[in-house]
Each structure stands twice: as C-alpha cells, then as structure tokens.
Design a protein around this motif. Structure first.
Motif, mmCIF file in Angstrom:
data_model
loop_
_atom_site.group_PDB
_atom_site.id
_atom_site.type_symbol
_atom_site.label_atom_id
_atom_site.label_comp_id
_atom_site.label_asym_id
_atom_site.label_seq_id
_atom_site.Cartn_x
_atom_site.Cartn_y
_atom_site.Cartn_z
ATOM 1 N N MET A 1 0.835 -1.173 0.000
ATOM 2 C CA MET A 1 0.000 0.000 0.000
ATOM 3 C C MET A 1 0.878 1.234 0.000
ATOM 4 S SD MET A 1 -1.361 0.182 3.931
ATOM 5 C CE MET A 1 -1.212 -1.560 4.269
ATOM 6 N N ILE A 2 0.435 2.243 -0.700
ATOM 7 C CA ILE A 2 1.122 3.528 -0.687
ATOM 8 C C ILE A 2 0.198 4.519 0.006
ATOM 9 C CG2 ILE A 2 2.049 5.434 -2.045
ATOM 10 C CD1 ILE A 2 2.866 3.407 -4.163
ATOM 11 N N ASP A 3 0.657 5.023 1.131
ATOM 12 C CA ASP A 3 -0.062 6.044 1.885
ATOM 13 C C ASP A 3 0.491 7.380 1.412
ATOM 14 O OD1 ASP A 3 -0.864 7.944 3.775
ATOM 15 O OD2 ASP A 3 -0.682 6.553 5.448
ATOM 16 N N TRP A 4 -0.192 8.001 0.464
ATOM 17 C CA TRP A 4 0.276 9.263 -0.100
ATOM 18 C C TRP A 4 -0.592 10.403 0.403
ATOM 19 C CZ3 TRP A 4 -2.448 12.197 -3.989
ATOM 20 C CH2 TRP A 4 -1.814 13.408 -4.268
ATOM 21 N N ARG A 5 0.058 11.444 0.850
ATOM 22 C CA ARG A 5 -0.642 12.631 1.342
ATOM 23 C C ARG A 5 0.082 13.882 0.895
ATOM 24 N NH1 ARG A 5 -3.571 11.210 6.046
ATOM 25 N NH2 ARG A 5 -3.119 9.059 6.580
ATOM 26 N N ASN A 6 -0.700 14.938 0.727
ATOM 27 C CA ASN A 6 -0.085 16.247 0.611
ATOM 28 C C ASN A 6 0.428 16.619 2.002
ATOM 29 O OD1 ASN A 6 -0.551 17.258 -2.154
ATOM 30 N ND2 ASN A 6 -2.676 16.901 -1.627
ATOM 31 N N VAL A 38 4.153 1.950 2.243
ATOM 32 C CA VAL A 38 5.075 2.991 1.802
ATOM 33 C C VAL A 38 4.412 4.322 2.107
ATOM 34 C CG1 VAL A 38 6.221 4.010 -0.203
ATOM 35 C CG2 VAL A 38 6.020 1.531 -0.021
ATOM 36 N N ILE A 39 5.153 5.258 2.676
ATOM 37 C CA ILE A 39 4.619 6.581 3.003
ATOM 38 C C ILE A 39 5.236 7.607 2.063
ATOM 39 C CG2 ILE A 39 4.461 8.389 4.753
ATOM 40 C CD1 ILE A 39 4.648 6.137 6.876
ATOM 41 N N TRP A 40 4.377 8.367 1.406
ATOM 42 C CA TRP A 40 4.813 9.451 0.514
ATOM 43 C C TRP A 40 4.157 10.751 0.954
ATOM 44 C CZ3 TRP A 40 4.026 7.620 -5.244
ATOM 45 C CH2 TRP A 40 4.950 6.617 -5.546
ATOM 46 N N PHE A 41 4.935 11.809 0.985
ATOM 47 C CA PHE A 41 4.411 13.156 1.215
ATOM 48 C C PHE A 41 4.811 14.036 0.041
ATOM 49 C CE2 PHE A 41 5.083 11.809 5.708
ATOM 50 C CZ PHE A 41 3.756 11.832 6.099
ATOM 51 N N THR A 42 3.876 14.863 -0.419
ATOM 52 C CA THR A 42 4.165 15.846 -1.449
ATOM 53 C C THR A 42 3.899 17.223 -0.852
ATOM 54 O OG1 THR A 42 3.491 14.302 -3.180
ATOM 55 C CG2 THR A 42 3.634 16.626 -3.789
ATOM 56 N N ASP A 43 4.914 18.078 -0.901
ATOM 57 C CA ASP A 43 4.788 19.410 -0.335
ATOM 58 C C ASP A 43 3.735 20.214 -1.090
ATOM 59 O OD1 ASP A 43 5.296 21.469 1.393
ATOM 60 O OD2 ASP A 43 7.173 22.086 0.452
ATOM 61 N N GLN A 53 0.276 13.237 -7.048
ATOM 62 C CA GLN A 53 1.223 12.121 -7.099
ATOM 63 C C GLN A 53 0.520 10.801 -7.430
ATOM 64 O OE1 GLN A 53 4.240 13.749 -5.800
ATOM 65 N NE2 GLN A 53 5.230 12.233 -7.060
ATOM 66 N N SER A 54 -0.812 10.831 -7.587
ATOM 67 C CA SER A 54 -1.581 9.601 -7.813
ATOM 68 C C SER A 54 -1.129 8.797 -9.025
ATOM 69 C CB SER A 54 -3.071 9.906 -7.950
ATOM 70 O OG SER A 54 -3.566 10.483 -6.781
ATOM 71 N N PRO A 55 -0.888 9.412 -10.193
ATOM 72 C CA PRO A 55 -0.449 8.586 -11.331
ATOM 73 C C PRO A 55 0.846 7.815 -11.048
ATOM 74 C CG PRO A 55 -1.191 10.725 -12.107
ATOM 75 C CD PRO A 55 -1.132 10.810 -10.610
ATOM 76 N N MET A 56 1.786 8.451 -10.362
ATOM 77 C CA MET A 56 3.026 7.755 -10.011
ATOM 78 C C MET A 56 2.741 6.615 -9.034
ATOM 79 S SD MET A 56 6.433 9.312 -8.247
ATOM 80 C CE MET A 56 7.813 8.283 -7.808
ATOM 81 N N CYS A 88 9.651 11.833 0.183
ATOM 82 C CA CYS A 88 9.085 13.176 0.240
ATOM 83 C C CYS A 88 9.350 13.834 -1.112
ATOM 84 C CB CYS A 88 9.748 14.012 1.332
ATOM 85 S SG CYS A 88 9.416 13.397 2.987
ATOM 86 N N PHE A 89 8.328 14.525 -1.616
ATOM 87 C CA PHE A 89 8.419 15.164 -2.929
ATOM 88 C C PHE A 89 8.199 16.664 -2.756
ATOM 89 C CE2 PHE A 89 6.867 10.854 -3.443
ATOM 90 C CZ PHE A 89 7.697 10.352 -4.411
ATOM 91 N N ASP A 90 8.794 17.443 -3.643
ATOM 92 C CA ASP A 90 8.590 18.888 -3.595
ATOM 93 C C ASP A 90 7.256 19.249 -4.241
ATOM 94 O OD1 ASP A 90 8.986 18.892 -6.388
ATOM 95 O OD2 ASP A 90 11.009 19.705 -6.240
ATOM 96 N N THR A 91 6.962 20.519 -4.350
ATOM 97 C CA THR A 91 5.675 20.968 -4.883
ATOM 98 C C THR A 91 5.463 20.626 -6.344
ATOM 99 O OG1 THR A 91 6.597 23.153 -5.324
ATOM 100 C CG2 THR A 91 5.437 22.871 -3.226
ATOM 101 N N ASP A 92 6.546 20.236 -7.046
ATOM 102 C CA ASP A 92 6.459 19.816 -8.445
ATOM 103 C C ASP A 92 6.483 18.302 -8.602
ATOM 104 O OD1 ASP A 92 6.412 22.458 -9.448
ATOM 105 O OD2 ASP A 92 8.594 22.560 -9.259
ATOM 106 N N GLY A 93 6.446 17.571 -7.481
ATOM 107 C CA GLY A 93 6.434 16.113 -7.528
ATOM 108 C C GLY A 93 7.791 15.474 -7.706
ATOM 109 N N GLN A 94 8.852 16.227 -7.552
ATOM 110 C CA GLN A 94 10.210 15.685 -7.691
ATOM 111 C C GLN A 94 10.745 15.203 -6.346
ATOM 112 O OE1 GLN A 94 11.575 15.388 -10.848
ATOM 113 N NE2 GLN A 94 9.511 16.074 -11.353
#
Length: 94
Positions: A1-6, A38-43, A53-56, A88-94
């Motif tokens: 599972m990918i727990d993705w949040r802004n 997996v934990i992902w944060f996007t600034d 970040q959903s498509p990725m 962690c990703f920046d505001t552009d998803g990088q």
C-alpha cells in the motif's frame, strides 16, 4: 500500500502526517511488520496548486502487483519495486 498525502502541516489540516505513522504503528502492532506500507508526502505551496502524485503511485502499485504475479514466492516485501520506498516530494512532484 502507498499512503500518499499532501504535506499540510503548515495548514493544520486534519489529514496531517501523523496519521501515516499511526497507520504504520498499527501494522507493526498487529503483524510485527509494515514492509507492505510505503509513506509518501508531497509538499504543498500555500495558496498554490497541489501536485497530484496519484499517477506515479498507481504506476508503482501496478509494477508491484506485476512483480508479485511473476514471483509469488518472494512475497509482498520481496517484490517491492525500487520506487516503493518512503519518500518526500517537492511541490512539483520531484
């Protein structure tokens, strides 16, 4: 599972980063393992657009599932793709 949040800590939003780690702790408490999370944060730029970040995430999950299908004996954790790591990703998803 990918727990993705802004990443919304600056906004004091209820969907804060603590929730991702609370989920991880619940997995650890129940199973003794959280290698399937997996934990992902996007600034988020205050007042600006939010990068999706959903498509990725879907691409990584798709690769993960294909890996499991091709090599079921390795299990979920053993089939993690390289991109399936806490990030962690920046505001552009990088």
């Amino acid at each position: 599972m990918i727990d993705w949040r802004n990443y919304l800590e600056r906004e004091l939003d209820m969907h804060n980063s603590h929730q991702s780690f609370a989920t991880r702790q619940r997995l650890l408490n129940h199973d003794g393992d959280a290698s399937n999370q997996v934990i992902w944060f996007t600034d988020v730029a205050l007042g600006g657009p939010r990068f999706d970040q959903s498509p990725m995430a879907f691409a990584v999950i798709d690769e993960w599932m294909r890996n499991i299908d091709a090599n079921p004996d390795a299990g979920v954790a053993g089939n993690k793709p390289a991109a399936a790591v806490d990030s962690c990703f920046d505001t552009d998803g990088q």
